[in-house]
Design a protein around this motif. Structure first.
Motif, PDB file in Angstrom:
ATOM      1  N   UNK A 179      73.304 -40.837 -81.003  1.00 38.64           N
ATOM      2  CA  UNK A 179      73.940 -40.334 -79.786  1.00 38.64           C
ATOM      3  C   UNK A 179      73.014 -40.278 -78.581  1.00 38.64           C
ATOM      4  N   UNK A 180      71.697 -40.361 -78.815  1.00 40.87           N
ATOM      5  CA  UNK A 180      70.751 -40.253 -77.717  1.00 40.87           C
ATOM      6  C   UNK A 180      70.487 -38.831 -77.269  1.00 40.87           C
ATOM      7  N   UNK A 181      70.953 -37.842 -78.066  1.00 40.96           N
ATOM      8  CA  UNK A 181      70.777 -36.433 -77.726  1.00 40.96           C
ATOM      9  C   UNK A 181      70.465 -35.649 -78.996  1.00 40.96           C
ATOM     10  N   UNK A 182      69.476 -34.752 -78.929  1.00 36.01           N
ATOM     11  CA  UNK A 182      69.237 -33.808 -80.020  1.00 36.01           C
ATOM     12  C   UNK A 182      69.843 -32.479 -79.577  1.00 36.01           C
ATOM     13  N   UNK A 183      70.993 -32.153 -80.131  1.00 35.80           N
ATOM     14  CA  UNK A 183      71.807 -31.073 -79.576  1.00 35.80           C
ATOM     15  C   UNK A 183      71.671 -29.769 -80.351  1.00 35.80           C
ATOM     16  N   UNK A 184      71.922 -28.683 -79.638  1.00 35.83           N
ATOM     17  CA  UNK A 184      72.068 -27.360 -80.233  1.00 35.83           C
ATOM     18  C   UNK A 184      73.304 -26.729 -79.609  1.00 35.83           C
ATOM     19  N   UNK A 185      73.798 -25.643 -80.171  1.00 35.89           N
ATOM     20  CA  UNK A 185      75.054 -25.049 -79.734  1.00 35.89           C
ATOM     21  C   UNK A 185      74.773 -23.834 -78.862  1.00 35.89           C
ATOM     22  N   UNK A 186      75.377 -23.822 -77.692  1.00 37.99           N
ATOM     23  CA  UNK A 186      75.195 -22.760 -76.705  1.00 37.99           C
ATOM     24  C   UNK A 186      73.701 -22.545 -76.431  1.00 37.99           C
ATOM     25  N   UNK A 187      73.175 -21.328 -76.659  1.00 35.94           N
ATOM     26  CA  UNK A 187      71.749 -21.132 -76.349  1.00 35.94           C
ATOM     27  C   UNK A 187      70.823 -21.469 -77.515  1.00 35.94           C
ATOM     28  N   UNK A 188      71.404 -21.861 -78.655  1.00 34.51           N
ATOM     29  CA  UNK A 188      70.581 -22.270 -79.797  1.00 34.51           C
ATOM     30  C   UNK A 188      69.788 -21.158 -80.428  1.00 34.51           C
ATOM     31  N   UNK A 189      70.235 -19.917 -80.250  1.00 35.59           N
ATOM     32  CA  UNK A 189      69.471 -18.789 -80.799  1.00 35.59           C
ATOM     33  C   UNK A 189      69.841 -18.466 -82.243  1.00 35.59           C
ATOM     34  N   UNK A 190      70.834 -19.158 -82.797  1.00 36.59           N
ATOM     35  CA  UNK A 190      71.163 -18.942 -84.213  1.00 36.59           C
ATOM     36  C   UNK A 190      69.981 -19.337 -85.084  1.00 36.59           C
ATOM     37  N   UNK A 191      69.776 -18.592 -86.181  1.00 37.82           N
ATOM     38  CA  UNK A 191      68.554 -18.705 -86.978  1.00 37.82           C
ATOM     39  C   UNK A 191      68.773 -19.487 -88.272  1.00 37.82           C
ATOM     40  N   UNK A 192      67.838 -20.383 -88.546  1.00 41.31           N
ATOM     41  CA  UNK A 192      67.803 -21.125 -89.803  1.00 41.31           C
ATOM     42  C   UNK A 192      66.572 -20.698 -90.601  1.00 41.31           C
ATOM     43  N   UNK A 193      66.728 -20.189 -91.819  1.00 39.23           N
ATOM     44  CA  UNK A 193      65.565 -19.956 -92.679  1.00 39.23           C
ATOM     45  C   UNK A 193      65.010 -21.285 -93.187  1.00 39.23           C
ATOM     46  N   UNK A 194      63.758 -21.300 -93.566  1.00 41.74           N
ATOM     47  CA  UNK A 194      63.125 -22.559 -93.970  1.00 41.74           C
ATOM     48  C   UNK A 194      61.992 -22.296 -94.954  1.00 41.74           C
ATOM     49  N   UNK A 195      61.645 -23.348 -95.699  1.00 42.46           N
ATOM     50  CA  UNK A 195      60.504 -23.290 -96.616  1.00 42.46           C
ATOM     51  C   UNK A 195      60.004 -24.708 -96.846  1.00 42.46           C
ATOM     52  N   UNK A 196      58.709 -24.851 -97.019  1.00 46.80           N
ATOM     53  CA  UNK A 196      58.146 -26.140 -97.426  1.00 46.80           C
ATOM     54  C   UNK A 196      58.429 -26.336 -98.912  1.00 46.80           C
ATOM     55  N   UNK A 197      58.689 -27.577 -99.301  1.00 48.30           N
ATOM     56  CA  UNK A 197      59.070 -27.862-100.695  1.00 48.30           C
ATOM     57  C   UNK A 197      57.998 -27.421-101.696  1.00 48.30           C
ATOM     58  N   UNK A 198      56.721 -27.490-101.319  1.00 49.65           N
ATOM     59  CA  UNK A 198      55.664 -27.073-102.244  1.00 49.65           C
ATOM     60  C   UNK A 198      55.645 -25.559-102.421  1.00 49.65           C
ATOM     61  N   UNK A 199      55.937 -24.826-101.347  1.00 51.85           N
ATOM     62  CA  UNK A 199      56.050 -23.376-101.474  1.00 51.85           C
ATOM     63  C   UNK A 199      57.257 -23.003-102.326  1.00 51.85           C
TER      64      UNK A 199
END
Length: 296
Positions: A179-199
């Motif tokens: 699409x030529x755009x890396x989009x987020x929704x509204x202000x993009x303040x919604x939170x995603x938890x994350x972890x590295x695969x080795x952890x």
């Protein structure tokens, strides 16, 4: 211990297998093809060819093991109901083999979307979601109620690492390229938890070695990364601008991914860190995405 690992050549499963061997355990790994079996054998893992529907194969792997780590799940989510039922029966099969013993079974679960102001923690026991009827952890907790030493490791939405191919980050990067755009929704303040695969892999190993029954552990290194930061990092990696979209625009832009892109799902791992003595060691999600070799 000699351990039976499903999904042994998968994104998380392969990291778990390496960690188990490094810790002195031996591993039988379930794989779907002989080519993948040969790759496992070269790493010192005993391959067992079959799928979650092959109950005789599952019984053989479980019977010869001191414990099970289950990470396998099909990739064709258009068949989610069938995949979920296949998995439920596989976990029940593990319970049948381990009935009357103290051998541990570790099953894979996930964290959920949460209302604003709430954080998902290890004490939660969510029901099966009719829209996504995977019942791995509910099945494991039912086994625990029957006396089986079954526990759950919940992974966040993003289990990241160099060479990631099938997770959310590659999917979002593909949308950005198209699409030529890396989009987020509204202000993009919604939170995603994350972890590295080795952890994440270390959480599985420590949970299995603990041998506890009926517990949930969270493989969560970052409680919640604002999605705008993720979108901006993907945009820099792909070479496109980041931009806010309205919820309606996001549905058109992301398709079936929209609910996850806009979803808010912070999750705590405080109890896991205390119970297992686990602390993440690896790089964070945004910094990982921005490494030039992320998709190599």
């Amino acid at each position: 211990m000699h351990l039976f690992l499903t999904g042994a050549n998968g994104w998380i499963g392969s990291a778990i297998a390496d960690g188990l061997i490094e810790a002195g355990h031996s591993v039988t790994g379930l794989v779907r093809s002989r080519d993948k079996a040969e790759a496992l054998a070269r790493k010192g893992i005993q391959p067992l060819v079959g799928g979650l529907a092959d109950h005789d194969v599952l019984r053989a792997g479980a019977s010869a093991s001191d414990g099970i780590i289950h990470t396998a799940f099909g990739l064709d989510l258009s068949k989610i109901a069938e995949l979920a039922e296949e998995e439920r029966r596989a976990i029940e099969t593990f319970g049948e083999v381990f009935r009357g013993s103290s051998r541990p079974v570790i099953v894979t679960g996930g964290v959920l979307l949460m209302p604003r102001g709430e954080v998902f923690d290890e004490s939660a026991r969510p029901p099966v979601d009719p829209a996504f009827p995977r019942a791995s952890e509910q099945t494991a907790f039912t086994l625990a109620e029957r006396g089986i030493h079954a526990s759950v490791v919940r992974n966040p939405r993003s289990v990241h690492g160099q060479g990631e191919r099938h997770g959310f980050v590659p999917m979002l990067a593909a949308v950005a390229r198209r699409t030529g755009v890396s989009a987020y929704v509204e202000d993009g303040s919604n939170l995603w938890p994350a972890v590295h695969r080795l952890d994440a892999a270390r959480v599985y190993r420590l949970a299995l070695e603990r041998g506890a029954r009926g517990e949930a552990f969270h493989a969560i290194a970052e409680e919640g990364v604002p999605f705008r930061q993720i979108a901006e990092a993907i945009g820099r990696q792909v070479g496109v601008p980041a931009r806010s979209l309205s919820p309606g625009e996001a549905e058109d832009h992301f398709g079936g991914l929209a609910v996850w892109v806009a979803g808010h799902g912070p999750a705590s791992s405080a109890r896991t860190r205390k119970a297992l003595g686990w602390e993440p060691r690896e790089i964070g999600l945004v910094a990982d995405i921005e490494r030039r070799t992320y998709s190599d």
